[in-house]
Design a protein around this motif. Structure first.
Motif, short mmCIF file in Angstrom:
data_model
loop_
_atom_site.label_atom_id
_atom_site.label_comp_id
_atom_site.label_asym_id
_atom_site.label_seq_id
_atom_site.Cartn_x
_atom_site.Cartn_y
_atom_site.Cartn_z
N MET A 72 0.74 -1.32 0.06
CA MET A 72 -0.05 0.05 -0.04
C MET A 72 0.67 1.23 -0.09
N LEU A 73 1.32 1.62 -1.16
CA LEU A 73 2.17 2.90 -1.46
C LEU A 73 1.09 3.95 -0.93
N PRO A 74 1.47 4.71 0.02
CA PRO A 74 0.55 5.97 0.48
C PRO A 74 0.50 7.03 -0.96
N PRO A 132 7.41 0.38 -13.72
CA PRO A 132 7.60 -0.96 -14.09
C PRO A 132 6.88 -1.99 -13.07
N PHE A 133 6.46 -1.71 -12.15
CA PHE A 133 5.85 -2.38 -11.04
C PHE A 133 4.50 -1.89 -10.47
N CYS A 134 3.69 -1.59 -11.46
CA CYS A 134 2.73 -0.79 -11.24
C CYS A 134 1.69 -1.22 -10.18
N GLY A 135 1.50 -2.65 -10.11
CA GLY A 135 0.67 -3.17 -9.15
C GLY A 135 -0.84 -2.56 -9.40
N THR A 136 -1.54 -2.16 -8.34
CA THR A 136 -2.91 -1.43 -8.38
C THR A 136 -3.00 0.00 -8.77
N GLY A 137 -1.81 0.76 -9.17
CA GLY A 137 -1.63 1.76 -10.03
C GLY A 137 -1.51 3.27 -9.09
N THR A 138 -1.05 3.09 -8.08
CA THR A 138 -1.04 4.27 -7.10
C THR A 138 -0.08 5.62 -7.95
N VAL A 139 0.99 4.79 -8.18
CA VAL A 139 1.70 6.02 -9.06
C VAL A 139 1.11 6.42 -10.23
N SER A 168 3.66 -1.29 -15.98
CA SER A 168 3.38 -2.71 -16.52
C SER A 168 3.58 -3.54 -15.01
N ASP A 169 3.41 -4.73 -15.17
CA ASP A 169 3.78 -5.51 -14.03
C ASP A 169 3.60 -6.87 -14.39
N ILE A 170 4.30 -7.85 -13.55
CA ILE A 170 4.45 -9.25 -13.89
C ILE A 170 2.94 -9.87 -13.72
N LYS A 196 -3.40 -9.91 -12.77
CA LYS A 196 -4.45 -9.56 -12.03
C LYS A 196 -4.37 -8.06 -11.45
N VAL A 197 -3.13 -7.78 -11.16
CA VAL A 197 -3.06 -6.34 -10.70
C VAL A 197 -3.07 -5.43 -11.65
N LEU A 198 -2.65 -5.72 -12.92
CA LEU A 198 -2.78 -4.72 -14.12
C LEU A 198 -4.21 -4.47 -14.30
N LYS A 235 1.53 -6.34 -19.49
CA LYS A 235 2.26 -7.28 -18.99
C LYS A 235 3.80 -7.29 -19.11
N GLN A 236 4.56 -7.38 -18.15
CA GLN A 236 5.97 -7.32 -18.54
C GLN A 236 6.90 -7.72 -17.47
N ASP A 237 7.54 -8.80 -17.33
CA ASP A 237 8.74 -8.77 -16.30
C ASP A 237 9.80 -7.86 -16.34
N ALA A 238 9.92 -7.11 -15.40
CA ALA A 238 10.90 -6.03 -15.68
C ALA A 238 12.20 -6.26 -15.57
N ARG A 239 12.52 -7.62 -15.54
CA ARG A 239 13.77 -8.15 -15.69
C ARG A 239 14.15 -8.34 -17.39
N CYS A 245 8.75 4.53 -9.54
CA CYS A 245 8.05 3.30 -9.15
C CYS A 245 8.44 3.02 -7.58
N GLU A 246 7.44 2.13 -7.10
CA GLU A 246 7.78 1.29 -5.88
C GLU A 246 7.97 0.01 -6.15
N ALA A 247 9.48 -0.30 -6.16
CA ALA A 247 9.69 -1.86 -6.79
C ALA A 247 9.22 -2.89 -5.91
N TYR A 248 9.26 -4.05 -6.44
CA TYR A 248 9.06 -5.37 -5.59
C TYR A 248 9.45 -5.06 -4.24
C1 SAM Z 1 5.23 -3.35 -4.12
S1 SAM Z 1 3.86 -3.68 -5.43
C2 SAM Z 1 3.78 -2.21 -6.11
C3 SAM Z 1 2.41 -1.67 -5.55
C4 SAM Z 1 2.09 -0.49 -6.44
N1 SAM Z 1 2.84 0.46 -5.95
C5 SAM Z 1 0.57 -0.30 -6.04
O1 SAM Z 1 0.16 0.96 -6.16
O2 SAM Z 1 -0.24 -1.19 -5.86
C6 SAM Z 1 5.29 -4.57 -6.47
C7 SAM Z 1 4.71 -5.04 -7.62
O3 SAM Z 1 5.82 -5.56 -8.37
C8 SAM Z 1 5.27 -6.78 -9.16
N2 SAM Z 1 6.45 -7.55 -9.53
C9 SAM Z 1 7.08 -8.45 -9.04
N3 SAM Z 1 8.12 -9.10 -9.62
C10 SAM Z 1 8.04 -8.33 -10.68
C11 SAM Z 1 8.79 -8.49 -12.01
N4 SAM Z 1 9.68 -9.45 -11.94
N5 SAM Z 1 8.50 -7.82 -12.91
C12 SAM Z 1 7.35 -6.84 -12.79
N6 SAM Z 1 6.71 -6.84 -11.79
C13 SAM Z 1 6.96 -7.32 -10.68
C14 SAM Z 1 4.24 -7.39 -8.06
O4 SAM Z 1 3.25 -7.83 -9.04
C15 SAM Z 1 3.74 -6.08 -7.59
O5 SAM Z 1 2.43 -5.73 -8.13
#
Ligand code: SAM
Length: 350
Positions: free
Chosen positions: A147-149, A173-180, A194-196, A199-201, A221-225, A239-242
């Motif tokens: 839960m990124l404030p 690149p780790f957008c999760g539920t989209g706070t940023v 993007s996100d891996i 479901k969260v996308l 959808k994208q694996d950030a690596r 971003c807020e990384a994993y």
């Molecule tokens: C801390 S959360 C970010 C939450 C986001 N700030 C929000 O508002 O919900 C980290 C996110 O990284 C994603 N994630 C984990 N490994 C990943 C990877 N290798 N590439 C892309 N996304 C990844 C997770 O699915 C998760 O949504």
């Protein structure tokens, strides 16, 4: 220091995230002149009806009660007054909005510096309700994802400014539920995410649609690596990384080892991959750190990759050797370590 139109101050504070108040200086005075100067300011600036005001004092000055009572005495007979301080305590930003002290009243701030006092008149204050609305009213939240404030997301977006100017587009690149992304669109930026996890996308898409309506957005959808097929049309990364696996109990050595290796793997891969994949040079990233009984545990390996491709531009506020800013709520085991990076120019030219 804010230099600009007073009428724009509230708009500005709502774009900044971390700024609690903007105030205009009235004058510097001695303690003897304090109440008189405040009363004079209030009489001069009060327009009509009951005068609502409050006092907030900083830097070791704790005599709100005395000043409020003296000001009341000085104004008695000339204006009907009401002060907003409960039990003579300082006001918070929420009260300023609730009591309409910014539009139909006054907050006077007192700052003590040595023997001198400076008085200010508050012209803008953080609006917590607007943050809460964007946080709690969004259709999809996910405690597991983190839960990124929104306030922190907004501060991070502001750190992507170069020479004071926000980028036109940002990529999470780790957008999760989209706070940023939500805070980005609210600032008028084009927000790509993007996100891996598919479901969260979907949550991100629905959340953005809820606040800003249907439109074409790049959320994929994208694996950030992994390598991207082509460069992304984004001027900055924010971003807020994993943050690693969630632990419901106190962390033991093994948990910590797992958290470190899981997150280092993802974040190292992402930083190595990402420096060639965005148009702009700036990246503002929240990395995880863990609070343990032995102290704070930070990621180490990522520093190698940062050193190689990125320059750390963070201005620390403490004497810690790491150039970063820390954010952690008391009850949380995982905190966020914010770093502001700039692509090394030699790398950018390749
Ligand atoms: C801390 S959360 C970010 C939450 C986001 N700030 C929000 O508002 O919900 C980290 C996110 O990284 C994603 N994630 C984990 N490994 C990943 C990877 N290798 N590439 C892309 N996304 C990844 C997770 O699915 C998760 O949504």
């Amino acid at each position: 220091m804010y230099e600009g139109e007073i009428s724009n101050a509230q708009k500005l504070i709502e774009q900044l995230g971390g700024t609690i108040r903007i105030a205009e200086m009235i004058e510097e005075i001695s303690i003897k002149e304090l109440s008189q100067a405040i009363a004079e300011f209030l009489i001069k600036n009060h327009k009509e009806g009951k005068l609502n005001f409050g006092i907030t004092s900083f830097c070791g000055f704790r005599d709100n009660r005395k000043v409020l009572n003296e000001v009341k005495k000085l104004l008695k007979g000339s204006i009907s007054i009401r002060f907003a301080n409960r039990n003579f305590q300082n006001l918070d930003a929420g009260t300023l909005h609730k009591e309409k002290l910014l539009s139909k009243g006054f907050e006077i701030m007192i700052l003590k510096k040595g023997e001198k006092f400076t008085i200010f008149h508050t012209i803008a204050a953080q609006n917590i309700d607007k943050f809460s609305e964007r946080d709690y009213k969004k259709p999809f939240r996910d405690m597991e994802v983190g839960m990124l404030p929104p306030k922190l997301a907004l501060m991070m977006l502001n750190f992507t400014r170069e020479n004071g100017i926000l980028p036109k587009s940002i990529y999470d690149p780790f957008c999760g539920t989209g706070t940023v992304l939500i805070e980005g669109e609210n600032l008028g930026l084009r927000a790509l995410g993007s996100d891996i996890s598919e479901k969260v996308l979907e949550m991100s898409r629905k959340n953005l649609e809820y606040f800003f309506g249907k439109k074409e957005r790049k959320i994929f959808k994208q694996d950030a690596r992994d390598a991207f097929k082509k460069e992304l049309e984004s001027e900055a990364i924010c971003c807020e990384a994993y943050l690693g696996p969630i632990f419901k109990r106190s962390l033991n050595e093994k948990d910590l080892e797992k958290a470190l290796s899981d997150t280092e793997d993802v974040i190292y891969g992402f930083l190595r991959n990402m420096h060639t994949k965005i148009k702009g040079d700036r990246a503002v990233i929240a990395l995880p750190f863990w609070q343990t009984q032995k102290g704070e545990i930070f990621l180490k390996k990522v520093l190698e990759i940062i050193e190689k491709f990125w320059e750390n531009r963070t201005v620390s506020l403490t004497n810690r050797p790491r150039k970063s800013l820390l954010f952690r709520r008391k009850e949380q085991k995982v905190g966020r370590e914010i770093i502001i990076l700039q692509k090394r120019s030699s790398v950018a030219q390749r």
